[in-house]
Design an enzyme around this catalytic site. Structure first.
Site, PDB file in Angstrom:
ATOM      1  N   SER A   1      14.594  20.446  -5.499  1.00  0.00           N
ATOM      2  CA  SER A   1      14.665  20.335  -6.961  1.00  0.00           C
ATOM      3  C   SER A   1      16.031  19.793  -7.369  1.00  0.00           C
ATOM      4  O   SER A   1      16.274  19.511  -8.536  1.00  0.00           O
ATOM      5  CB  SER A   1      14.444  21.720  -7.588  1.00  0.00           C
ATOM      6  OG  SER A   1      15.463  22.611  -7.102  1.00  0.00           O
TER       7      SER A   1
ATOM      8  N   CYS B   1      32.927  44.274   9.949  1.00  0.00           N
ATOM      9  CA  CYS B   1      33.809  44.279  11.132  1.00  0.00           C
ATOM     10  C   CYS B   1      33.855  42.921  11.831  1.00  0.00           C
ATOM     11  O   CYS B   1      34.607  42.728  12.792  1.00  0.00           O
ATOM     12  CB  CYS B   1      33.358  45.359  12.123  1.00  0.00           C
ATOM     13  SG  CYS B   1      31.969  44.838  13.159  1.00  0.00           S
TER      14      CYS B   1
ATOM     15  N   HIS C   1      23.571  25.275   3.992  1.00  0.00           N
ATOM     16  CA  HIS C   1      23.489  26.695   3.623  1.00  0.00           C
ATOM     17  C   HIS C   1      23.380  27.590   4.845  1.00  0.00           C
ATOM     18  O   HIS C   1      22.816  28.670   4.784  1.00  0.00           O
ATOM     19  CB  HIS C   1      22.301  26.925   2.672  1.00  0.00           C
ATOM     20  CG  HIS C   1      22.473  26.203   1.374  1.00  0.00           C
ATOM     21  ND1 HIS C   1      21.431  25.900   0.529  1.00  0.00           N
ATOM     22  CD2 HIS C   1      23.571  25.696   0.778  1.00  0.00           C
ATOM     23  CE1 HIS C   1      21.887  25.255  -0.538  1.00  0.00           C
ATOM     24  NE2 HIS C   1      23.182  25.108  -0.404  1.00  0.00           N
TER      25      HIS C   1
ATOM     26  N   ASN D   1       8.652  14.058  -3.398  1.00  0.00           N
ATOM     27  CA  ASN D   1       8.470  15.377  -3.996  1.00  0.00           C
ATOM     28  C   ASN D   1       7.068  15.458  -4.566  1.00  0.00           C
ATOM     29  O   ASN D   1       6.484  14.453  -4.935  1.00  0.00           O
ATOM     30  CB  ASN D   1       9.518  15.603  -5.106  1.00  0.00           C
ATOM     31  CG  ASN D   1       9.719  17.071  -5.411  1.00  0.00           C
ATOM     32  OD1 ASN D   1       8.758  17.798  -5.622  1.00  0.00           O
ATOM     33  ND2 ASN D   1      10.966  17.528  -5.407  1.00  0.00           N
TER      34      ASN D   1
ATOM     35  N   GLU E   1       6.458  16.929  -7.308  1.00  0.00           N
ATOM     36  CA  GLU E   1       6.564  16.699  -8.758  1.00  0.00           C
ATOM     37  C   GLU E   1       7.904  16.043  -9.066  1.00  0.00           C
ATOM     38  O   GLU E   1       8.795  15.987  -8.222  1.00  0.00           O
ATOM     39  CB  GLU E   1       6.421  18.036  -9.511  1.00  0.00           C
ATOM     40  CG  GLU E   1       7.401  19.088  -9.058  1.00  0.00           C
ATOM     41  CD  GLU E   1       6.928  20.511  -9.420  1.00  0.00           C
ATOM     42  OE1 GLU E   1       5.723  20.751  -9.555  1.00  0.00           O
ATOM     43  OE2 GLU E   1       7.819  21.347  -9.550  1.00  0.00           O
TER      44      GLU E   1
ATOM     45  N   GLN F   1      19.378  21.779   3.142  1.00  0.00           N
ATOM     46  CA  GLN F   1      19.727  23.033   2.448  1.00  0.00           C
ATOM     47  C   GLN F   1      18.955  24.192   3.076  1.00  0.00           C
ATOM     48  O   GLN F   1      19.160  25.344   2.706  1.00  0.00           O
ATOM     49  CB  GLN F   1      19.374  22.931   0.954  1.00  0.00           C
ATOM     50  CG  GLN F   1      20.063  21.793   0.243  1.00  0.00           C
ATOM     51  CD  GLN F   1      19.496  21.575  -1.146  1.00  0.00           C
ATOM     52  OE1 GLN F   1      19.923  22.215  -2.122  1.00  0.00           O
ATOM     53  NE2 GLN F   1      18.528  20.685  -1.236  1.00  0.00           N
TER      54      GLN F   1
ATOM     55  N   CYS G   1      28.424  40.733  10.863  1.00  0.00           N
ATOM     56  CA  CYS G   1      28.791  41.940  10.114  1.00  0.00           C
ATOM     57  C   CYS G   1      29.948  41.561   9.187  1.00  0.00           C
ATOM     58  O   CYS G   1      31.019  41.159   9.657  1.00  0.00           O
ATOM     59  CB  CYS G   1      29.255  43.037  11.089  1.00  0.00           C
ATOM     60  SG  CYS G   1      29.766  44.530  10.207  1.00  0.00           S
TER      61      CYS G   1
ATOM     62  N   CYS H   1      28.886  48.988  14.327  1.00  0.00           N
ATOM     63  CA  CYS H   1      29.741  49.825  13.444  1.00  0.00           C
ATOM     64  C   CYS H   1      28.887  50.518  12.388  1.00  0.00           C
ATOM     65  O   CYS H   1      29.388  51.077  11.430  1.00  0.00           O
ATOM     66  CB  CYS H   1      30.815  48.954  12.778  1.00  0.00           C
ATOM     67  SG  CYS H   1      30.180  47.918  11.432  1.00  0.00           S
TER      68      CYS H   1
ATOM     69  N   VAL I   1      17.449  26.836   5.954  1.00  0.00           N
ATOM     70  CA  VAL I   1      18.108  27.686   6.965  1.00  0.00           C
ATOM     71  C   VAL I   1      17.122  28.035   8.096  1.00  0.00           C
ATOM     72  O   VAL I   1      17.394  28.896   8.908  1.00  0.00           O
ATOM     73  CB  VAL I   1      18.637  28.987   6.308  1.00  0.00           C
ATOM     74  CG1 VAL I   1      19.660  28.678   5.240  1.00  0.00           C
ATOM     75  CG2 VAL I   1      17.498  29.819   5.715  1.00  0.00           C
TER      76      VAL I   1
HETATM   77  N1  APR Z   1       6.097  18.389  -0.403  1.00  0.00           N
HETATM   78  C1  APR Z   1       7.095  17.843  -1.152  1.00  0.00           C
HETATM   79  N2  APR Z   1       7.801  18.549  -2.084  1.00  0.00           N
HETATM   80  C2  APR Z   1       7.466  19.845  -2.246  1.00  0.00           C
HETATM   81  C3  APR Z   1       6.438  20.479  -1.507  1.00  0.00           C
HETATM   82  C4  APR Z   1       5.738  19.693  -0.546  1.00  0.00           C
HETATM   83  N3  APR Z   1       4.747  20.195   0.201  1.00  0.00           N
HETATM   84  N4  APR Z   1       6.362  21.775  -1.905  1.00  0.00           N
HETATM   85  C5  APR Z   1       7.306  21.950  -2.861  1.00  0.00           C
HETATM   86  N5  APR Z   1       7.975  20.787  -3.076  1.00  0.00           N
HETATM   87  C6  APR Z   1       9.105  20.531  -3.967  1.00  0.00           C
HETATM   88  C7  APR Z   1       9.054  21.291  -5.281  1.00  0.00           C
HETATM   89  O1  APR Z   1       8.376  20.511  -6.256  1.00  0.00           O
HETATM   90  C8  APR Z   1      10.554  21.399  -5.625  1.00  0.00           C
HETATM   91  O2  APR Z   1      11.009  20.267  -6.359  1.00  0.00           O
HETATM   92  O3  APR Z   1      10.268  20.989  -3.293  1.00  0.00           O
HETATM   93  C9  APR Z   1      11.236  21.394  -4.262  1.00  0.00           C
HETATM   94  C10 APR Z   1      11.765  22.759  -3.848  1.00  0.00           C
HETATM   95  O4  APR Z   1      12.798  23.079  -4.755  1.00  0.00           O
HETATM   96  P1  APR Z   1      13.470  24.527  -4.641  1.00  0.00           P
HETATM   97  O5  APR Z   1      12.415  25.562  -4.525  1.00  0.00           O
HETATM   98  O6  APR Z   1      14.477  24.606  -5.760  1.00  0.00           O
HETATM   99  O7  APR Z   1      14.222  24.496  -3.241  1.00  0.00           O
HETATM  100  P2  APR Z   1      15.608  23.787  -2.920  1.00  0.00           P
HETATM  101  O8  APR Z   1      15.810  22.575  -3.764  1.00  0.00           O
HETATM  102  O9  APR Z   1      15.697  23.634  -1.448  1.00  0.00           O
HETATM  103  O10 APR Z   1      16.677  24.928  -3.369  1.00  0.00           O
HETATM  104  C11 APR Z   1      18.029  24.677  -3.067  1.00  0.00           C
HETATM  105  O11 APR Z   1      18.549  26.913  -3.775  1.00  0.00           O
HETATM  106  O12 APR Z   1      18.014  29.116  -3.827  1.00  0.00           O
HETATM  107  C12 APR Z   1      18.818  28.193  -3.224  1.00  0.00           C
HETATM  108  O13 APR Z   1      19.779  28.349  -1.121  1.00  0.00           O
HETATM  109  C13 APR Z   1      18.568  28.113  -1.751  1.00  0.00           C
HETATM  110  O14 APR Z   1      18.685  26.180  -0.326  1.00  0.00           O
HETATM  111  C14 APR Z   1      18.123  26.676  -1.529  1.00  0.00           C
HETATM  112  C15 APR Z   1      18.699  25.971  -2.739  1.00  0.00           C
END
Ligand code: APR
Length: 241
Positions: free
Chosen positions: A188, A130, A119, A212, A214, A101, A127, A149, A103
């Site tokens: 998340s 255009c 994403h 993760n 958490e 996800q 643009c 443009c 970029v």
């Molecule tokens: N190691 C492991 N996990 C981590 C770490 C780390 N060092 N740091 C943060 N996290 C976990 C957080 O606990 C959370 O669950 O990574 C997750 C990040 O979640 P988000 O911030 O929601 O990011 P993401 O899931 O990629 O969001 C998806 O939402 O806003 C849009 O386009 C954006 O691609 C993004 C999409």
């Protein structure tokens, strides 16, 4: 934790096709904030105001206030142990494709060859008025970047309200339906349709390994092995196993 890592490593080495779904959490150790942690980008900029395609169309200057911050962080970011470890897993034949996800292009810079970008990618700009395209490099010193443009350019990342690239969608669903193991790292899993990948894989019998810091809503319902901690350290331990 070590036994869980050993169990996860065993699943991966027995799996004929292992996929990964990654989110912003795998790039946090490269200095790029995630979105929904307390220190995430959306704590500073309301996505409804800054990350929708309508917000960009109606007020590109305002959206570039958020993009400028992202750009500064992305510019100097280097792949971390999570990106490099996942490229090693691919090299070892233990990881078929990463669906990301993110970029930031860091999976590719970390050596991964098969990456599906849900994403988009911030290394090119378009643009929306255009249709002309540029590379972010060409416009590196011009923030916010202008089209010939005279309108402001938009990074080729998917804003809320825009469609996911159709080939990314199709290819990832096909892969998820035939995966035997899925590593879900640093997400998340709140944003669709990326967050349907774990359920698809699970429904077809794949083992779900979640990495993760958490717990997420997947942890108790979908995840088979939850490896709690920093993605860099855990993925390196998996590679070592
Ligand atoms: N190691 C492991 N996990 C981590 C770490 C780390 N060092 N740091 C943060 N996290 C976990 C957080 O606990 C959370 O669950 O990574 C997750 C990040 O979640 P988000 O911030 O929601 O990011 P993401 O899931 O990629 O969001 C998806 O939402 O806003 C849009 O386009 C954006 O691609 C993004 C999409």
């Amino acid at each position: 934790m070590q036994t869980l890592v050993q169990e996860a490593a065993k699943i991966i080495s027995n799996s004929k096709r292992t996929l990964a779904l990654t989110g912003a959490g795998v790039s946090v150790e490269s200095g790029i904030p995630d979105f929904r942690s307390a220190t995430g980008l959306w704590a500073k900029f309301d996505p409804a105001e800054y990350a929708t395609i309508d917000a960009f169309r109606n007020n590109p200057e305002k959206v570039w206030n958020m993009l400028r911050e992202m750009d500064a962080l992305l510019k100097d970011a280097e792949p971390n142990k999570a990106h490099i470890g996942m490229a090693q897993l691919e090299e070892m034949g233990c990881l078929h494709t990463i669906i990301t996800q993110n970029v930031d292009n860091l999976h590719q810079e970390g050596g991964s060859r098969k990456v599906i970008e849900y994403h988009g990618n911030s290394s090119t700009l378009s643009c929306i008025w255009c249709g002309k395209k540029y590379t972010a490099e060409e416009k590196r010193d011009e923030i916010p970047p202008k089209c010939q443009c005279e309108k402001l350019l938009k990074p080729d990342v998917v804003f809320f309200g825009e469609a996911i690239p159709v080939n990314a969608l199709n290819e990832s669903y096909q892969l998820a339906a035939s995966a035997q193991a899925l590593i879900v790292a640093g997400t998340s899993a709140l944003v669709s349709p990326a967050n349907s990948i774990p359920e698809i894989a699970k429904s077809k019998g794949a083992k779900i390994i979640e990495i993760n810091k958490e717990e997420t809503h997947l942890t108790d319902n979908v995840t088979d092995i939850f490896l709690q901690g920093g993605a860099g350290e855990i993925i390196s331990a998996l590679v070592a196993e």
